[in-house]
Structure formats: structure tokens, C-alpha cells
Design a protein around this motif. Structure first.
Motif: not given
Lengths: 618, 327
Positions: B70-91
Motif C-alpha cells: 500500500g501507499r501513503v500520500f502526503f500533500d500529493g507526494h507518495a512518501l515511499h517514492d521520495l528519496t530519504p533526503a526529500t522525505r526528511r525535508r518533508m518531515r
């Protein structure tokens, strides 16, 4: 809370500093040349010129000890620090990243542990030739795995904690989490490891030098000195004493320093643990004969005192209550209200740091005698406990013994008070487990606590508590750790038992809704005192103390009403307000409330309140 | 409903436990095929008993635990597909508040430093400005700004939870997962924190996933609620509608089992029999059928799908007749 005991560092710190200073200052001190031989004076006894005597070549022993300290300490400290840096880094990385990195870091270190340490050291020395630098490398390799394992285990335990997850949730990089969050929290065991390593390294350095593989003679080191003194042990045993004293003395002070340093670094230092479940030594009291016998239990003016390093504090003050057979009394209050201590005091199970300073607990036993539980000798109290008075604790997980089958634990309680065969008690235990609604009791009685669910464990605890048909059951938050659907089952179970016997029940809880359901009467406790007591329906419908009213208003029930929170927090028992204990948080507090303590006065028959203004708030 | 901010699509999470030297491998399905959406500024409650997967679900929405499927979307972005660095910024935009205020703060670092962490990590301000922000946050959560210099153990449980809330708000997030934030607190303090969270939520315009076992608290703070049992959503809808007329037999049992100050008599017959099944050996068919008073033979075979019974109200139960009796 006590201040951090930094002063405890002074003594060992000063000694260690002195040892290091003396070793560093060796070239500046007016010492004899440590390698200058004076063969005619070999094995000379201590004299003015040579305070500790002279060795087998006539060299000054004091000078050699001090110069030797340089070699021994340098090797020990350098290797302990190098091993610490390498080992800790590997352990942190392995513990945090897991998976492949764990194999590379931790498991490879464990391979080193498989070699006998002396053999490994010998191997390195043989490859690189003897000398202090070789020793440092050999000892680093030897001691790094110790740090890795300690750091790995501590990291594993820490990485799952919420505050580490919180850092991840904040978006922190792994390196930052490791350095700023995990490392400081795994540091205490590493400090202990460091002190052990320094000590072990000193011993091993001495050992290797003793074998001729470490520091090269004639340069002094403690190990070489022990080696030299061994050959002349018969003629001059004192020569063995000096280096050994230096070695053990340094190691001991160093261990002391590291231990205390660890205590000081603990932010919660100063809160010493207390032994549990042991009754304080019985004090001799002027025993007033129980005058009017209560129907089952009457507590009069119970006050509990704790002696702390700074003061004597009273977490429970002047608690009076009574209970009739078949009645359920709820003791309700927030944490710090003293409700649990009151329950433990009734059982005679206060921790040894606490004692009952005033008050009586009159309990009518099966024979109809009123006995004062406060002044009862421990042996008689033990006879009552588990038999006529029983207790159920909050956490069923930790109050059952994990290594015994639950049926045996219930049977144990029966056999402690009844003269019954093992088989008879076992059969009774199964019957009890059936009564408390454990499915498949014959089979289940052979289960261990961990094989049961939380609700089943609490049923087992209740079975043990009611095994001997107690006249009084004290239940301390028995449903707090359970889910609501299971809580409902346990409350029903208690209600059924009460209906079947005339057992009195004291139900300690923080949950007002549970009180409403199970109790006949309620005592509301606040900061160690009972502030209101009365029949449940009446107290809840017309509370006569502002605290009770505020508690009811703050319960998040009802669809729309704004939650009425009570401002502030419960005062600590060592900083109680001068007047009414609730005045600082009370919406109705007036001038006199802050000045004087209100008395516990009856507001209507069977309903009492500790408030000056109960008439106005009514 | 408002525009979706967080959306979980068919997420599942299982844990494999190696049970010691017996070397049995048990797969625990903590969350199974859950779809939920949290709108901007919306407060969604997640209710259920221990082991129902509510905490796991909360952590998956923040990608602190990646979903097994399954997938989780935050504000339209699929969290799983982001790079770890982008995800950290998203946090910076999504935060968490934990249950245990004693465990969620680092015991060795000052409260103010911990609140400032998010600001420093994301470079949102220089150290001087960060100090001012921390002081402001402390004030907003009802603490004395001077107390930022204290260590966590110098605070009471309620005060620590305020610090944890200030830490979560420091990066000005859009979304907060609060995992049982008041369960470890005393009743009077609980009310303080719930009131504070309601206040802050409206002033910061936060979307909130509020995980709790306490129906009353959820009712106070949330607009919508999801009821979970053994990893599955059994009922979902408007808070006041669901609690005044629960449709799923489990939700009914849960509301009936919750004691109340106001009504002294809980209906005894609504007490569920039996224990929660072990999640490692969860029942076939409808997960609730082993304890359900209305279970029929087909409940053990068929997994009920969530279906709509009214706008925005979904229930997973095979017994149409029972569901229809609600209200």
C-alpha cells in the motif's frame, strides 16, 4: 530531588589527578635516575636516600615506580581510549543500522573475542616487535570488541525509545541522531566499560612486560618491576609489594572515579531505589485498646511519613475511613494523592523508608476480634495477609511470578493458610480459576503467566486474592492496565463475587466512571488527604468539595460541553500550601482558604467535605 | 470533507516475530488493507483496543514505519517514492506526539534545546531567532519561557506533554499524529492537554490524527472517527453520529463497555465475552466474529468490506439486519 552529587567526584578525582600529575612531572622531580645501577646496594632496605629501597640492580625503586607509571598509564589510557573510539563507533553503527552493517561491525568484532587474549597479543607483538606502541595497538584490538558489544546492546535498547523516534519524526539525519541522541544516552555503560578496560589494560601491560613482550628493559614499567622482583622474592619480598600496590591502588581509584562519574552524569541522580514489600520494624506504641469495634474496618487518623535526606514529608495525612461487610468503598484521586500508599498501609506493606506515625487501623477478624493492624506484630500480620485481607495490584503482568504455573501460584496461597494436601489445593485452585471465568481451567492452570492475556492474568490474580475467602479485598487500580471491554468483564466479576459473599472491597482508582459503576461510597483524595466522602450517587450528583466538582467537570463526557480543566498541578508533598491544599488551584478559593486548613466536616448525614465554602458552592 | 492532505491507500503492515529458541516464525498482521484520508485542518480520531493496529497505522502515515504493502500520500507526494533526503525535508510539515511523556523526551537534554531541534535541523532560523521561537512556543503551550533551561525530569507528566507538543509545533507542521497523548496523564491534566490541543489545532490550522482508546476524548477533539479491531477498520464516520448510534457490533460493545459518571448502570448484557484474539492467529472471515453476539456461519468465512450506509459513514459487517438497527 537532591542535587547531583558532584562532590563525590572530588576525592577519587583528586587522587587520579595526583597520580597522573606525578607521572607527567617525573622528569622535573628530584628523583634518582631510574636506570642507574648501583650493584653493591642491591636489595637495600628503604633508607633516607632511597625511600622505597633499591632493586636487584641497586636502582632506586621510588624513581622506577614513578617513571614506570608513565609507561603503564600511557599504554593503558591510550589503548582504552583508542579501543573506546573504535569499538563504540562500530557498536553504534551496527545497533542503529542493523542488517548488513551489523554483520560487518558487530559480528566481525565478535570474531576477535574468540581468540584467547594473550595469544592475540602475542601474535601482534611477534609481528611488530616489542615496545609501547605495539602494546597500544595490541590492546586496542583486544578491547575494542568489549565496547562494541556494550554500545551495540545499549543502542538496540535505546533506538526503539520514543525520543529517538521523535528525532526521526523531526527529520534528523542518522548521524545527528547517533551523535546527539543515542550516544549521550548509551554513555554510562561505556564509561564503566572504559574504567574496566583501563584496569584490564594495566594488568595485561604488566603481564606482557612481565613476559618480556611489552616495555623493553631497562626502561621501567610496573610489569617489568614485578618481573624483576619475582626472582628475588625470597630475599626481598617488599620489592614485589611496591609495584603491586601502585597497580591495584591506581586501578581501584580509577574505577571509583568512573563509577561516580556515571552517577553524576545521570540527570536523575539522587533518587535512590528503596527496598519493597518489607514492613518497617515494628515500633513500640502506647496501644490504646480498641474502644468501639467497627463493623469490618475503621481507619482513624492515618498519617504516613517518609524520611528523605532533606526533610520528613507526609504523603498521607489524617486519613479516616470505615467499611462495613459487603460494602464497596472507592478511594479515588490523581497520582500523588496518596491512595495507593493508604492501600499498602492497610496491608502492612509500606516500603521500609515509610512509616505510620499516627493513626489506627481497626480490623475485625473472623473471630469477631477487633485488631489494630498498625501495631500488629509482623508474624500475625502475615497470618492475616492473603487470608482475611487480600490485595489485587494494578499490573497483573508483574504481580504474578513468571516462572511458576498459575495453578501452582493460586494453590500456594491456599496452602499458606490452610492445612491442605498438594492435590487438594491444586483441585481448589482449578475450581477458583473456573469461578473467575478462565476458559478451560484444568488446562489453563498449567499455563505460565506469559501464556495468558492481560485480562486472564488479572482473573488469576483475583482468584489468588479470593482463594481463602477474605473479609477484606483491596484492589489497587485493578482494571487500569486493561482494555475497556476487558475492564467491563473484570468489574462484572468483582460485582458477582461481592454479591455472593459479605466481603468488603476497597477499590482504588483514578477513574471516576469506574467508581460510579462499582462503588457504594467514595472517598476523594487530594494531595494526601481525604477531601470528600459520601455515597457515590450523592457525591457525584451534588459534590460538596470544589476538587470533586472540578474532577467531574473535567471528565471528557458529554457531546458538546467545553472541558473544564483544573489549572496547575498537584502540589508535591514537600511543598504543600499553607492553607487548604487545593486552594492554589481552586476556582472558589477565598482569603481564609489560603490562610488556614479547613476541617473535615459533615455536610449531611454520611457525607463530609474538607472545605470552608461548601455551603456557597452547593 | 476538506481537501485531502494525507491519504493512505490500502496500507498493510506485518511484523515477523522470531519467538526465541523454538524458532517459530509468526507473522503478525498489525494493519490490514486500510484506506483512510485526513483532510486539511481536519481532526480524525482512531479508536480501538490494544493490538488493533492504531499506533502502527499512525506511524505508517508518517512513514516512520514503511507499509508492507500500500501507499501513503502526503500533500500529493507518495512518501515511499521520495528519496530519504526529500522525505526528511518533508518531515518539517508532519509531526508526532507520543503517549508516554516520560519516554518521548531525551532525559539528558534541556527542554528548550529539544523544542529547538526541529528548527535547527531544517534550518528554519538562526540560533538567536530559534531561542525566541522556543520561548514563544513555551508560552503558547502554557509553560514559563524561562523553564526551557530545565531538564525533562524537572517537569510533571502534564508539563512534559506540553513540551512534546511545543516540539511538534516548532516546525509549523500541517499534520500531527498524536498517539494516545493523554492516556498516561491524570484526569484533570488530561482535560488541560485536550483543551490545549483543541486550541492549538484551530490556531495553527492543523490536521490531526488522534489515536486513542478513550471514546470520550475523541468525541471532544475530532470531527470524524475510524474504529479499528485487529488491524482492520470496522466503522468510519462522523464522531457524534457514530457514538450516538453505532452501527457495527464492535463499536456498540465498545461504547457500551465504557463506564460513565453520568449513567451509573452500564448495560450488563452488552459485555463482550472472551479476550482479544492473538493477532498472530487472527480469526478467519470477519475478525470480530469470535466475540460478536450476532455472528452467523458466513461471518467466519467471508471478510466483510467497508460499505457506505449513509453519506460519509461506512461499516464493515455482513449482518445488514443488525447494522440497519442502529440509531
Amino acid at each position: 530531588m537532591a542535587a547531583r552529587p558532584i562532590h563525590r567526584l572530588y576525592l577519587p578525582g583528586a587522587i587520579v589527578a595526583a597520580i597522573i600529575a606525578v607521572a607527567l612531572a617525573a622528569p622535573l622531580l628530584p628523583l634518582a635516575d631510574p636506570v642507574k645501577m648501583e650493584v653493591p646496594a642491591r636489595l637495600a632496605l628503604p633508607s633516607l636516600g632511597h625511600v622505597l629501597g633499591q632493586d636487584e640492580y641497586g636502582r632506586d625503586v621510588l624513581s622506577r615506580i614513578i617513571w614506570g607509571a608513565r609507561a603503564s598509564l600511557a599504554v593503558a589510557f591510550f589503548s582504552a581510549i583508542c579501543a573506546g573510539l573504535v569499538g563504540t563507533a562500530l557498536g553504534l553503527i551496527g545497533g542503529y543500522a542493523r542488517g548488513f552493517l551489523e554483520i560487518v561491525t558487530v559480528r566481525s568484532m565478535e570474531a576477535i573475542v574468540c581468540f584467547p587474549p594473550i595469544l592475540l597479543a602475542l601474535l601482534v607483538v611477534t609481528l611488530m616487535g616489542p615496545g609501547a606502541a605495539t602494546l597500544v595497538i595490541a590492546l586496542t584490538i583486544l578491547y575494542a570488541p568489549g565496547y562494541t558489544r556494550v554500545a551495540f546492546a545499549a543502542t538496540l535498547a535505546t533506538r526503539g525509545l520514543d525520543y529517538v523516534t521523535a528525532q526521526q519524526a523531526l527529520g534528523a539525519r542518522p548521524v545527528r541522531i547517533l551523535a546527539r541522541t543515542i550516544l549521550p544516552n548509551v554513555a554510562p555503560p561505556l564509561l564503566v566499560q572504559f574504567s574496566l578496560t583501563v584496569a584490564a589494560a594495566m594488568v595485561l601491560e604488566s603481564g606482557l612486560s612481565f613476559l618480556g613482550l611489552g616495555v623493553v628493559p631497562p626502561a621501567p614499567s610496573w610489569g617489568l618491576m614485578i618481573r624483576g622482583a619475582r626472582s628475588t622474592m625470597e630475599q626481598a619480598p617488599w620489592l614485589l609489594l611496591w609495584p603491586c600496590l601502585a597497580l591495584t591502588g591506581t586501578i581501584l581509584t580509577f574505577n571509583q572515579l568512573c563509577d561516580r562519574l556515571r552517577d553524576v552524569l545521570d540527570p536523575r541522580a539522587g533518587s535512590a531505589g528503596a527496598g519493597w514489600l518489607e514492613r518497617a520494624a515494628a515500633r513500640v506504641w502506647p496501644d490504646a485498646s480498641p474502644a468501639a469495634a467497627p463493623s469490618l474496618l475503621r481507619v482513624e487518623g492515618l498519617t504516613i511519613e517518609i524520611e528523605t535526606p532533606t526533610a520528613r514529608i507526609r504523603p498521607v495525612r489524617d486519613v479516616s475511613l470505615s467499611l462495613a461487610p459487603g460494602e464497596t468503598l472507592a478511594l479515588v484521586g490523581e497520582s500523588g494523592s496518596g491512595k495507593t500508599l493508604t492501600g499498602l498501609a492497610l496491608m502492612g506493606l509500606l516500603p521500609p523508608t515509610m512509616e505510620i506515625v499516627t493513626g489506627r487501623v481497626l480490623f475485625v477478624d473472623r473471630g469477631g476480634r477487633a485488631r489494630d493492624l498498625v501495631h500488629l506484630p509482623e508474624t500475625e500480620m502475615r497470618g492475616l495477609r492473603g487470608d482475611e485481607i487480600a490485595m489485587v495490584f494494578q499490573d497483573p503482568g508483574s504481580s504474578l511470578n513468571p516462572v511458576h504455573r498459575i495453578g501452582d501460584q493460586v494453590a500456594e496461597v491456599i496452602r499458606a493458610h490452610r492445612d491442605l494436601s498438594r492435590a487438594g489445593a491444586a483441585a481448589q485452585a482449578v475450581a477458583l480459576l473456573k469461578d473467575v471465568g478462565l476458559p478451560d481451567p484444568e488446562q489453563r492452570s498449567r499455563a505460565y503467566p506469559h501464556e495468558l492475556s492481560g485480562g486472564q492474568r488479572q482473573r488469576t490474580m483475583i482468584a489468588a486474592a479470593i482463594a481463602n475467602g477474605p473479609r477484606l479485598l483491596i484492589a489497587d487500580e485493578p482494571t487500569t492496565a486493561l482494555d475497556v471491554t476487558i475492564q467491563a468483564q473484570i468489574l462484572d466479576l468483582l460485582a458477582v463475587f461481592k454479591a455472593k459473599s459479605d466481603m468488603g472491597l476497597i477499590f482504588i482508582t483514578h477513574n471516576l466512571a469506574v467508581v460510579a459503576e462499582i462503588a457504594d461510597r467514595v472517598c476523594v483524595m487530594y494531595a494526601g488527604e481525604i477531601v470528600e466522602e459520601g455515597p457515590v450517587a450523592e457525591v457525584f450528583a451534588r459534590p460538596r468539595h470544589p476538587y470533586t466538582a472540578a474532577l467531574i467537570a473535567s471528565a471528557p463526557e458529554g457531546a458538546d460541553a467545553q472541558l473544564a480543566a483544573i489549572p496547575g498541578t498537584v502540589p508535591l508533598p514537600d511543598a504543600l500550601p499553607a492553607g487548604c491544599t487545593f486552594a492554589p488551584r481552586c476556582a472558589c478559593a477565598a482569603e481564609p482558604c489560603h490562610a488556614a486548613k479547613p476541617a473535615f466536616a459533615e455536610v449531611s448525614p454520611g457525607h463530609a467535605s474538607r472545605c470552608f465554602r461548601w455551603k456557597e458552592i452547593a | 470533507m476538506t481537501a485531502p492532505l494525507v491519504r493512505a491507500e490500502n496500507v498493510s503492515r506485518s511484523f515477523v516475530s522470531h519467538s526465541g529458541w523454538l524458532a517459530r516464525r509468526a507473522e503478525v498482521k498489525a494493519v490490514r488493507e486500510v484506506d483512510i484520508t485526513v483532510g486539511r485542518g481536519e481532526a480524525l480520531g482512531v479508536v480501538g483496543e490494544s493490538g488493533c493496529g492504531k499506533s502502527t497505522l499512525g506511524r505508517m502515515l508518517l512513514h516512520l514505519l514503511p507499509p508492507t504493502t500500500g501507499r501513503v500520500f502526503f500533500d500529493g507526494h507518495a512518501l515511499h517514492d521520495l528519496t530519504p533526503a526529500t522525505r526528511r525535508r518533508m518531515r518539517a510539515r508532519m509531526q508526532m506526539i507520543f503517549q508516554d511523556p516520560y519516554g518521548s523526551l531525551d532525559p539528558r537534554r534541556r527542554a528548550g534545546d529539544q523544542i529547538a531541534d526541529g528548527i535547527m535541523i531544517h534550518g528554519l532560523a538562526d540560533p538567536i531567532e530559534a531561542r525566541a521561537r522556543v520561548a514563544d512556543l513555551l508560552q503558547r503551550v502554557g509553560l514559563d519561557p524561562a523553564h526551557g533551561d530545565r531538564l525533562p525530569h524537572e517537569f510533571s507528566g502534564g508539563q512534559r506533554q506540553r513540551i512534546a507538543i511545543a516540539r511538534a509545533l516548532a516546525t509549523k507542521p500541517d499534520f500531527i499524529v498524536a498517539d494516545e497523548p493523554v492516556s498516561a496523564l491524570d484526569v484533570s491534566v488530561q482535560a488541560q492537554i485536550v483543551t490545549l490541543m483543541a486550541e492549538l489545532r484551530s490556531s495553527f490550522g492543523l490536521a490531526l490524527l488522534f489515536i486513542s482508546h478513550d471514546l470520550h476524548v475523541v468525541r471532544h477533539l475530532c470531527e470524524r472517527v475510524v474504529v479499528m479491531y485487529l488491524g482492520r477498520v470496522v466503522e468510519e464516520g462522523d464522531v457524534s453520529e457514530i457514538f450516538s448510534a453505532p452501527a457495527h457490533p464492535y463499536t456498540r460493545a465498545l461504547t457500551a463497555a465504557t463506564p460513565s459518571i453520568r449513567s451509573r448502570t452500564r448495560s450488563r448484557k452488552a459485555v463482550l465475552s472472551g479476550d482479544l484474539p492473538n493477532p498472530a492467529a487472527s480469526p478467519s472471515g470477519c475478525v470480530f466474529h469470535t466475540r460478536c453476539p450476532h455472528a452467523i456461519a458466513s461471518c467466519a468465512e467471508n471478510i466483510p468490506a467497508l460499505r457506505q450506509i449513509a453519506p460519509g459513514w461506512r461499516v464493515a459487517c455482513l449482518r445488514d439486519d443488525i447494522v440497519a438497527q442502529h440509531g
